[in-house]
Write a protein that holds these residues in place. Structure first.
Motif, PDB file in Angstrom:
ATOM      1  N   ASP A 198       0.719  -1.217   0.043  1.00 62.90           N
ATOM      2  CA  ASP A 198      -0.025   0.083   0.105  1.00 62.90           C
ATOM      3  C   ASP A 198       0.926   1.384   0.020  1.00 62.90           C
ATOM      4  O   ASP A 198       0.371   2.257  -0.555  1.00 62.90           O
ATOM      5  N   LEU A 199       2.170   1.003   0.209  1.00 59.00           N
ATOM      6  CA  LEU A 199       2.924   2.240   0.501  1.00 59.00           C
ATOM      7  C   LEU A 199       4.137   2.349  -0.639  1.00 59.00           C
ATOM      8  O   LEU A 199       4.636   3.352  -0.958  1.00 59.00           O
ATOM      9  N   MET A 200       4.509   1.268  -1.151  1.00 61.39           N
ATOM     10  CA  MET A 200       5.661   1.236  -2.124  1.00 61.39           C
ATOM     11  C   MET A 200       5.522   0.171  -3.188  1.00 61.39           C
ATOM     12  O   MET A 200       4.820  -0.963  -3.031  1.00 61.39           O
ATOM     13  N   ARG A 201       6.454   0.441  -4.019  1.00 67.52           N
ATOM     14  CA  ARG A 201       6.736  -0.530  -4.975  1.00 67.52           C
ATOM     15  C   ARG A 201       8.041  -0.734  -5.296  1.00 67.52           C
ATOM     16  O   ARG A 201       8.780   0.331  -5.565  1.00 67.52           O
ATOM     17  N   ALA A 202       8.593  -2.008  -5.258  1.00 66.59           N
ATOM     18  CA  ALA A 202       9.980  -2.110  -5.214  1.00 66.59           C
ATOM     19  C   ALA A 202      10.192  -3.277  -6.286  1.00 66.59           C
ATOM     20  O   ALA A 202       9.408  -4.019  -6.538  1.00 66.59           O
TER      21      ALA A 202
ATOM     22  N   HIS B  71       5.678  -4.986   4.848  1.00 64.69           N
ATOM     23  CA  HIS B  71       4.701  -4.975   5.605  1.00 64.69           C
ATOM     24  C   HIS B  71       3.530  -3.853   5.402  1.00 64.69           C
ATOM     25  O   HIS B  71       3.982  -2.792   4.896  1.00 64.69           O
ATOM     26  N   ARG B  72       2.344  -4.044   5.547  1.00 67.65           N
ATOM     27  CA  ARG B  72       1.307  -3.055   5.289  1.00 67.65           C
ATOM     28  C   ARG B  72       1.524  -1.896   6.328  1.00 67.65           C
ATOM     29  O   ARG B  72       1.764  -1.837   7.443  1.00 67.65           O
ATOM     30  N   GLY B  73       1.188  -0.859   5.813  1.00 65.30           N
ATOM     31  CA  GLY B  73       1.371   0.501   6.326  1.00 65.30           C
ATOM     32  C   GLY B  73       2.800   0.846   6.851  1.00 65.30           C
ATOM     33  O   GLY B  73       2.732   1.641   8.025  1.00 65.30           O
ATOM     34  N   SER B  74       3.912   0.277   6.432  1.00 66.95           N
ATOM     35  CA  SER B  74       4.972   0.497   6.847  1.00 66.95           C
ATOM     36  C   SER B  74       6.202   0.475   5.868  1.00 66.95           C
ATOM     37  O   SER B  74       5.930   0.129   4.911  1.00 66.95           O
ATOM     38  N   TYR B  75       7.053   1.264   6.355  1.00 64.29           N
ATOM     39  CA  TYR B  75       8.316   1.631   5.237  1.00 64.29           C
ATOM     40  C   TYR B  75       9.440   0.861   5.661  1.00 64.29           C
ATOM     41  O   TYR B  75      10.530   0.976   5.133  1.00 64.29           O
ATOM     42  N   LEU B  76       9.181  -0.147   6.406  1.00 69.46           N
ATOM     43  CA  LEU B  76      10.244  -1.132   7.165  1.00 69.46           C
ATOM     44  C   LEU B  76      10.082  -2.352   6.378  1.00 69.46           C
ATOM     45  O   LEU B  76       9.096  -2.826   5.903  1.00 69.46           O
TER      46      LEU B  76
ATOM     47  N   ARG C 226       4.596  -9.963  -6.793  1.00 65.16           N
ATOM     48  CA  ARG C 226       4.213 -10.102  -5.230  1.00 65.16           C
ATOM     49  C   ARG C 226       3.198  -8.970  -5.099  1.00 65.16           C
ATOM     50  O   ARG C 226       4.042  -7.765  -4.888  1.00 65.16           O
ATOM     51  N   VAL C 227       2.063  -8.991  -4.825  1.00 61.94           N
ATOM     52  CA  VAL C 227       1.381  -7.974  -4.452  1.00 61.94           C
ATOM     53  C   VAL C 227       0.449  -8.099  -2.922  1.00 61.94           C
ATOM     54  O   VAL C 227       0.171  -9.309  -2.812  1.00 61.94           O
ATOM     55  N   LEU C 228       0.833  -7.030  -2.299  1.00 56.46           N
ATOM     56  CA  LEU C 228      -0.053  -7.337  -0.717  1.00 56.46           C
ATOM     57  C   LEU C 228      -1.332  -7.341  -0.995  1.00 56.46           C
ATOM     58  O   LEU C 228      -2.079  -6.302  -1.474  1.00 56.46           O
ATOM     59  N   ALA C 229      -2.195  -8.267  -0.873  1.00 57.30           N
ATOM     60  CA  ALA C 229      -3.475  -8.534  -0.947  1.00 57.30           C
ATOM     61  C   ALA C 229      -4.445  -7.888   0.043  1.00 57.30           C
ATOM     62  O   ALA C 229      -3.917  -7.763   1.100  1.00 57.30           O
ATOM     63  N   ALA C 230      -5.780  -7.907  -0.184  1.00 58.45           N
ATOM     64  CA  ALA C 230      -6.522  -7.266   0.909  1.00 58.45           C
ATOM     65  C   ALA C 230      -6.618  -8.392   1.890  1.00 58.45           C
ATOM     66  O   ALA C 230      -6.786  -9.338   1.914  1.00 58.45           O
ATOM     67  N   GLY C 231      -6.580  -7.764   3.090  1.00 60.62           N
ATOM     68  CA  GLY C 231      -6.414  -8.528   4.343  1.00 60.62           C
ATOM     69  C   GLY C 231      -5.057  -9.166   4.661  1.00 60.62           C
ATOM     70  O   GLY C 231      -5.195  -9.797   5.541  1.00 60.62           O
ATOM     71  N   GLN C 232      -4.239  -8.909   3.912  1.00 61.92           N
ATOM     72  CA  GLN C 232      -3.042  -9.423   4.196  1.00 61.92           C
ATOM     73  C   GLN C 232      -2.156  -8.546   4.830  1.00 61.92           C
ATOM     74  O   GLN C 232      -1.892  -7.122   4.219  1.00 61.92           O
TER      75      GLN C 232
END
Length: 552
Positions: free
Chosen positions: A81-85, A180-185, A149-155
């Motif tokens: 949700d915050l980054m694309r690597a 991690h969701r919602g994190s820049y770590l 690899r995409v962070l899916a809903a609920g993941q």
């Protein structure tokens, strides 16, 4: 010449010199690397006190670069949700990282690129590896997983596992990156299993490799002064910034080996930082040549016995310099926010500004609220200043008579002037010192507005869509110039015609200067001028009417 005006002219002259120097730095051509620099490899320079020579891949030496082009190697893409690597097969390096919630300067609809593979003219990678015979490092070609690899809903976590070829010593190694969701770590983990018959020494390292160019073209002359380069921290060594120039010259001063600390690559508004979990660590820098350098941390060597498994982990922060969040991640990490030499003033100013922003939900109005608060804090000083100027204006005719009467006897003229000041209880410096005292606050606020990522692309109203850059239409600087002119008119005119002309030119000079400053700073200065005009008019009216103003 009146002492107060002399000091004021000195301040403006010094500001002009700073502006000219910054303009020269911003527009000078880049220094071309020498042949010796171009020929250098990625190893730690031989003879460096901060890190041993890197001529082999033995424990204690960071591996050199090889001919494999990580720009062209296969990649796997990870999106949260915050980054694309984008992760390269070579070394498992993160060769590109886009911050989806932050736009590019001049193109806010496009994600800001932090780690860069050259798409925006930069080379900047996050790298890690293992030091030891037959162990994978940042030159090893890993097997990539198939697909995006995409962070899916609920993941909450998305993981990428990269497998290295089994070494000749029988060690199986994998590199795992967890987003991690919602994190820049990003968790960076190296897992090892010794399938051989002998004990294998293992040492992990984590580093950034980057060119020395600033991330974006700065808007305004003074943007060139923000720091770009490596930074280190340990509890014993404290925070240390290292310039690319010092790395090239072999003069970089690093913290001593410690049981804590981190390494970061700092640039305007954003930062990449490796935060090792635990263990003794050693800090190092590397001159890569061609304007490139690396900065990193090596963990203490361990022994991996036959049949044993182990893992080494560090957290990678790659995101905006949000001070409160950085401070919570690691001691001293919030120091990467560059407030210059007035941090002791700028940091509290930002705290107050952030508090006001929570109340008004707009950084522009928060700046105005801060201006009012600062004006209240400095009200007693300002009142004394304006009282002094009002009295000076009232006795100006008598001062002119004294100057004309004793124009051929300067000593007598000065004596008569001092008697007049004493009789009327006027301090000729009274209108100057309050302004001098407030100058550090003005400069500190400039650094807050320049260095705080919260100001980046923060709108105020109308045409002001980014408080961290100049007003695109120069409307605010013109308004500020008009208010400055009104202030000059309210002040007592200098007796000397030349001085009077110089003072009348100051608003124009200051307007031109402020045209290149962040719009947020011009908002502060304009509102401060308006409040000063109101206060000065009130005090002058009270004195001329025979009344005594408050705090006067």
């Amino acid at each position: 010449m009146d002492i107060r005006r002399l000091i004021l002219i000195t301040i403006f002259s010094f500001s002009l010199v700073m502006l000219w120097e910054a303009w020269i730095k911003r527009n000078q051509p880049p220094q071309l690397p020498t042949a010796a620099q171009s020929a250098q490899t990625a190893g730690v320079p031989s003879g460096s006190a901060s890190a041993p020579a890197a001529t082999t891949t033995s424990v204690g030496a960071t591996p050199q670069e090889n001919a494999t082009d990580r720009h062209k190697a296969p990649r796997v893409i990870v999106e949260t949700d915050l980054m694309r690597a984008e992760i390269s097969a070579v070394g498992g390096d993160i060769v590109k990282l886009e911050l989806l919630k932050h736009g590019q300067t001049g193109a806010p609809d496009k994600p800001f690129v932090l780690f860069d593979d050259g798409s925006l003219g930069h080379d900047y990678f996050a790298q890690s590896g293992l030091i030891g015979e037959g162990l994978p490092n940042h030159n090893t070609v890993y097997a990539l997983p198939a697909g995006k690899r995409v962070l899916a809903a609920g993941q909450d976590v998305v993981e990428v596992r990269l497998d290295a070829p089994v070494g000749t010593n029988g060690v199986k190694a994998s590199k795992i990156l967890r987003f991690h969701r919602g994190s820049y770590l990003i968790d960076v983990v190296h897992e090892l299993e010794n399938g051989g018959a002998a004990t294998v020494p293992v040492q992990a390292y984590f580093k950034f490799s980057r060119d020395e160019k600033a991330a974006e073209a700065k808007s305004g002359y003074f943007g060139a002064q923000t720091f770009t380069g490596p930074a280190f921290y340990s509890e014993s060594g404290k925070y240390k910034k290292v310039s690319f120039e010092d790395i090239t010259k072999g003069k970089a001063k690093l913290p001593e080996p410690a049981g804590d600390g981190w390494v970061a690559m700092v640039q305007h508004y954003f930062v990449g930082a490796f935060l090792p979990k635990a263990g003794q660590r050693e800090f190092f820098v590397q001159d890569l040549g061609n304007g490139m350098a690396s900065a990193g941390v090596k963990l203490a060597p361990t022994q991996l016995a036959a049949g044993q498994k182990t893992s080494v982990e560090a957290e990678l922060y790659a995101g905006p310099q949000e001070q409160k969040k950085l401070a919570a991640l690691a001691p001293g990490l919030d120091l990467v926010v560059d407030y210059g030499w007035l941090t002791v003033i700028a940091a509290p100013l930002f705290w107050v500004l952030s508090f006001l922003h929570k109340l008004v939900q707009n950084w522009g109005w928060a700046i105005i609220a801060l201006t009012v608060l600062l004006k209240l804090v400095f009200f007693p000083l300002s009142a004394a200043s304006y009282k002094s100027m009002a009295k000076m204006k009232n006795i100006m005719p008598r001062m002119k008579r004294i100057q004309e009467q004793y124009k051929d006897d300067r000593m007598k003229m000065n004596q008569e002037m001092m008697e007049l000041y004493k009789k009327e209880k006027v301090n000729p410096m009274g209108g100057c010192w309050p302004m001098l005292i407030q100058m550090p606050v003005f400069i500190a606020l400039y650094w807050v507005l320049l260095g705080a990522v919260e100001m980046r692309q923060a709108p105020w109203l109308g045409w002001i869509t980014d408080l961290s850059i100049k007003d695109p239409y120069f409307i605010l600087p013109i308004i500020m110039g008009v208010t400055s002119l009104v202030q000059v008119k309210l002040n007592p005119p200098p007796p000397d015609p030349t001085q009077a002309k110089v003072m009348m030119m100051m608003p124009l000079v200051f307007t031109v200067m402020m045209a290149w400053f962040p719009a947020g700073l011009v908002v502060y200065w304009t509102v401060n001028n308006l409040l000063s005009i109101a206060q000065q008019w009130y005090i002058t009216r009270m004195i001329n009417g025979g009344s005594k103003p408050a705090n006067a």
